[in-house]
Design an enzyme around this catalytic site. Structure first.
Site, PDB file in Angstrom:
ATOM      1  N   ILE A   1      60.370 -24.967  76.700  1.00  0.00           N
ATOM      2  CA  ILE A   1      61.779 -24.865  76.270  1.00  0.00           C
ATOM      3  C   ILE A   1      62.589 -24.039  77.282  1.00  0.00           C
ATOM      4  O   ILE A   1      63.730 -24.381  77.605  1.00  0.00           O
ATOM      5  CB  ILE A   1      61.880 -24.300  74.839  1.00  0.00           C
ATOM      6  CG1 ILE A   1      61.095 -25.210  73.864  1.00  0.00           C
ATOM      7  CG2 ILE A   1      63.339 -24.187  74.387  1.00  0.00           C
ATOM      8  CD1 ILE A   1      60.928 -24.663  72.461  1.00  0.00           C
ATOM      9  N   THR A  41      66.655 -18.312  70.554  1.00  0.00           N
ATOM     10  CA  THR A  41      66.173 -19.440  69.752  1.00  0.00           C
ATOM     11  C   THR A  41      64.646 -19.368  69.657  1.00  0.00           C
ATOM     12  O   THR A  41      64.006 -20.369  69.348  1.00  0.00           O
ATOM     13  CB  THR A  41      66.577 -20.797  70.380  1.00  0.00           C
ATOM     14  OG1 THR A  41      66.167 -20.800  71.751  1.00  0.00           O
ATOM     15  CG2 THR A  41      68.055 -21.066  70.283  1.00  0.00           C
ATOM     16  N   ARG A  57      61.981 -16.353  68.404  1.00  0.00           N
ATOM     17  CA  ARG A  57      61.635 -15.819  67.085  1.00  0.00           C
ATOM     18  C   ARG A  57      62.472 -14.553  66.877  1.00  0.00           C
ATOM     19  O   ARG A  57      62.683 -13.776  67.829  1.00  0.00           O
ATOM     20  CB  ARG A  57      60.150 -15.459  67.009  1.00  0.00           C
ATOM     21  CG  ARG A  57      59.224 -16.663  66.824  1.00  0.00           C
ATOM     22  CD  ARG A  57      59.381 -17.310  65.436  1.00  0.00           C
ATOM     23  NE  ARG A  57      58.487 -18.422  65.215  1.00  0.00           N
ATOM     24  CZ  ARG A  57      58.805 -19.709  65.395  1.00  0.00           C
ATOM     25  NH1 ARG A  57      60.004 -20.048  65.842  1.00  0.00           N
ATOM     26  NH2 ARG A  57      57.938 -20.657  65.125  1.00  0.00           N
ATOM     27  N   GLU A  98      64.069 -13.298  58.185  1.00  0.00           N
ATOM     28  CA  GLU A  98      64.653 -14.615  57.865  1.00  0.00           C
ATOM     29  C   GLU A  98      64.385 -14.911  56.414  1.00  0.00           C
ATOM     30  O   GLU A  98      63.240 -14.771  55.979  1.00  0.00           O
ATOM     31  CB  GLU A  98      64.028 -15.706  58.742  1.00  0.00           C
ATOM     32  CG  GLU A  98      64.596 -15.688  60.134  1.00  0.00           C
ATOM     33  CD  GLU A  98      64.102 -16.826  61.019  1.00  0.00           C
ATOM     34  OE1 GLU A  98      63.565 -17.821  60.493  1.00  0.00           O
ATOM     35  OE2 GLU A  98      64.256 -16.711  62.234  1.00  0.00           O
ATOM     36  N   HIS A 140      68.054 -20.898  61.823  1.00  0.00           N
ATOM     37  CA  HIS A 140      66.798 -21.423  62.401  1.00  0.00           C
ATOM     38  C   HIS A 140      66.790 -22.963  62.375  1.00  0.00           C
ATOM     39  O   HIS A 140      65.935 -23.574  61.734  1.00  0.00           O
ATOM     40  CB  HIS A 140      65.579 -20.860  61.637  1.00  0.00           C
ATOM     41  CG  HIS A 140      64.313 -20.884  62.462  1.00  0.00           C
ATOM     42  ND1 HIS A 140      63.327 -19.944  62.343  1.00  0.00           N
ATOM     43  CD2 HIS A 140      63.866 -21.759  63.407  1.00  0.00           C
ATOM     44  CE1 HIS A 140      62.324 -20.232  63.179  1.00  0.00           C
ATOM     45  NE2 HIS A 140      62.639 -21.329  63.836  1.00  0.00           N
ATOM     46  N   ALA A 146      67.249 -24.909  65.403  1.00  0.00           N
ATOM     47  CA  ALA A 146      67.255 -25.457  66.772  1.00  0.00           C
ATOM     48  C   ALA A 146      66.516 -26.790  66.892  1.00  0.00           C
ATOM     49  O   ALA A 146      66.874 -27.622  67.715  1.00  0.00           O
ATOM     50  CB  ALA A 146      66.698 -24.439  67.763  1.00  0.00           C
TER      51      ALA A 146
HETATM   52  C1  DGY Z   1      59.035 -24.091  65.837  1.00  0.00           C
HETATM   53  O1  DGY Z   1      58.619 -25.258  65.793  1.00  0.00           O
HETATM   54  O2  DGY Z   1      58.300 -23.151  66.085  1.00  0.00           O
HETATM   55  C2  DGY Z   1      60.496 -23.861  65.604  1.00  0.00           C
HETATM   56  O3  DGY Z   1      60.818 -22.539  65.450  1.00  0.00           O
HETATM   57  C3  DGY Z   1      60.987 -24.670  64.424  1.00  0.00           C
HETATM   58  O4  DGY Z   1      61.118 -25.943  64.894  1.00  0.00           O
END
Ligand code: DGY
Length: 317
Positions: free
Chosen positions: A149, A227, A229, A258, A277, A279
């Site tokens: 990512i 995005t 944790r 959360e 949360h 994304a």
């Molecule tokens: C994950 O997959 O770890 C994301 O935080 C949620 O899609």
């Protein structure tokens, strides 16, 4: 709720009991519900610790998480019990990077604030100095964590002619070449970046990685995007940094805890965007995450190797 396509796949192979409430099961209920099952399909909101594994019993063949991150699962405890744990890597890379990019753009150009302003009937004229924000094109982006990512962010940043710095446990020479990214030590990255975007996993080393000291190293015009944790950022330190102007803005898809508590001081600030949360929340990606989780679960039930296993050491025993 798990997207139906994934559930359907599992239903074809096994008797399925689905937790009926949209809120996650309380830990006590989880301990009761899992007794005697052969396989568990869980979400990142479920704490799957050693007591849950013991409550399930030794017949369990697989724990399958519908997410790429798995910090909610005690993987060491699963490995010690010989339980393979599955996750859903790869499929959400672009969707998550798209959203991180959306947060970056929205924070820079104050999209959420200006929307609220317009809805509140405050738009009276075209104001030459209203809602100014920094340019994204040509700015410096610092990426912390340069896995799939993080590299997705670099790919997007290339299109905006950005200078790209990254900090990560490992060096990625190929990606450096491909995206024109430059490895930097953490202090250099923080002090030279206009935008800092977090893409690390959560571990004891990254817990509260963005603390007072590191936030102070950022530019006062700096924008922080998370995005990854929630606990990668110390929320109290972030509040202090945003309220005092140590940094200019933050955009978070993840928080600690959360969901964020209704009286969390961050909610009172103007210079922050908070998303719940989401994304990876595209139609296609959430469906694919569910089918990948189903594939892992079904493989486990059949005593086959999970297509995506986070603790392959269980197969060496
Ligand atoms: C994950 O997959 O770890 C994301 O935080 C949620 O899609």
């Amino acid at each position: 709720m798990i997207p139906e396509k994934g559930l359907e796949m599992v239903r074809r192979e096994a008797d399925v009991e689905v937790w009926p409430d949209p809120l996650p099961p309380p830990h006590k209920a989880l301990l009761q519900k899992v007794r005697g099952i052969d396989a568990l399909l869980c979400l990142l909101t479920d704490k799957i610790d050693a007591p849950v594994m013991d409550a399930i019993g030794p017949q369990v063949k697989v724990i399958s998480q519908m997410a790429v991150g798995f910090d909610n699962i005690d993987v060491a405890a699963a490995t010690a019990r010989g339980i393979p744990v599955g996750n859903t890597p790869g499929v959400l890379t672009d969707t998550t990077a798209d959203f991180a990019w959306a947060l970056l753009m929205a924070a820079a150009r104050r999209v959420v604030e200006s929307d609220k302003f317009t809805r509140a009937g405050k738009w009276k004229t075209w104001g030459p100095v209203d809602f100014l924000g920094p340019d994204v094109t040509g700015a410096t982006l610092g990426i912390i964590g340069f896995g799939r990512i993080g590299q997705g962010m670099a790919k997007r940043a290339q299109g905006f002619d950005m200078r790209i710095l990254y900090y990560s446990r490992n060096r990625y020479p190929e990606a450096e070449q491909k995206y024109g990214a430059q490895y930097a030590d953490i202090d250099t990255l923080l002090s030279e970046s206009d935008f800092v975007s977090l893409h690390t996993t959560l571990s004891p080393e990254t817990h509260h990685f963005m603390n007072d000291a590191r936030l102070k190293r950022m530019k006062s015009s700096g924008i922080l995007i998370n995005t990854a944790r929630g606990p990668v950022v110390d929320p109290a330190a972030l509040y202090r940094a945003l309220a005092s102007g140590t940094i200019a803005y933050a955009a978070l898809d993840v928080t600690e805890p959360e969901p964020i508590k209704p009286d969390d001081p961050l909610l009172a600030l103007e210079n922050i965007i908070l998303a719940p949360h989401i994304a990876s929340a595209s139609f296609q990606t959430r469906t694919r995450m569910a089918t990948m989780a189903a594939e892992n679960l079904i493989a486990g039930l059949k005593h086959e190797r999970l297509p995506n296993c986070v603790n392959p050491e269980v197969y060496k025993k």
